[in-house]
Design a protein around this motif. Structure first.
Motif: not given
Length: 147
Positions: A1-11
């Motif tokens: 399964m694939m999971v996406a996580i929103p990240m900021d510019a500092m990861k």
């Protein structure tokens, strides 16, 4: 399964509206119910960041505070589907906050939203929280990155 996580510019995990995140970390989760493994698959730039769209510049969008007339606008609703360019093949989107248009856009394409608490700061913490908090695991013994 694939999971996406929103990240900021500092990861770090981005806790506002995922449509306004700088990028998305995509992880692949593998394994059996007792031995879950995950690995970083890709980091993808948010299309709104790439094209300098209003979604990443407007404070109301970041805070999920679309005004009623904007939230009902078909053009604005369709803007939420731009995320599918980078997370369209994912099964889950891990987020802290999201608007109804984001929820409906993800639901319409079969991406489930998993709510993250505000204290989660890294992608690894987000994956661990997700795996422990869902029914994917059964009598969990190990969660670890693939070497």
């Amino acid at each position: 399964m694939m999971v996406a996580i929103p990240m900021d510019a500092m990861k770090r995990v981005y806790h506002q509206n995922p449509c306004s995140a700088t990028m998305f970390a995509v992880y692949e989760v593998l394994g059996e119910r007792k031995d879950i493994r995950y690995r970083h698959h890709a980091t993808r730039l948010n299309p709104w960041e790439k094209y300098e769209g209003q979604m990443v510049r407007d404070p109301k969008m970041k805070a999920c505070e679309c005004e009623c007339d904007i939230a009902q606008d078909p053009h604005h609703i369709s803007e939420h589907y731009a995320l599918l360019e980078v997370i369209g093949k994912c099964d889950y989107l891990l987020v802290d906050q999201y608007c109804l248009n984001t929820l409906f856009a993800m639901k319409n394409v079969g991406i489930k939203i998993h709510k993250l608490p505000p204290f989660v700061k890294t992608a690894e913490e987000a994956i661990n929280h997700f795996l422990i908090g869902t029914e994917i695991t059964n009598s969990l013994q190990y969660i670890h990155p693939v070497a």
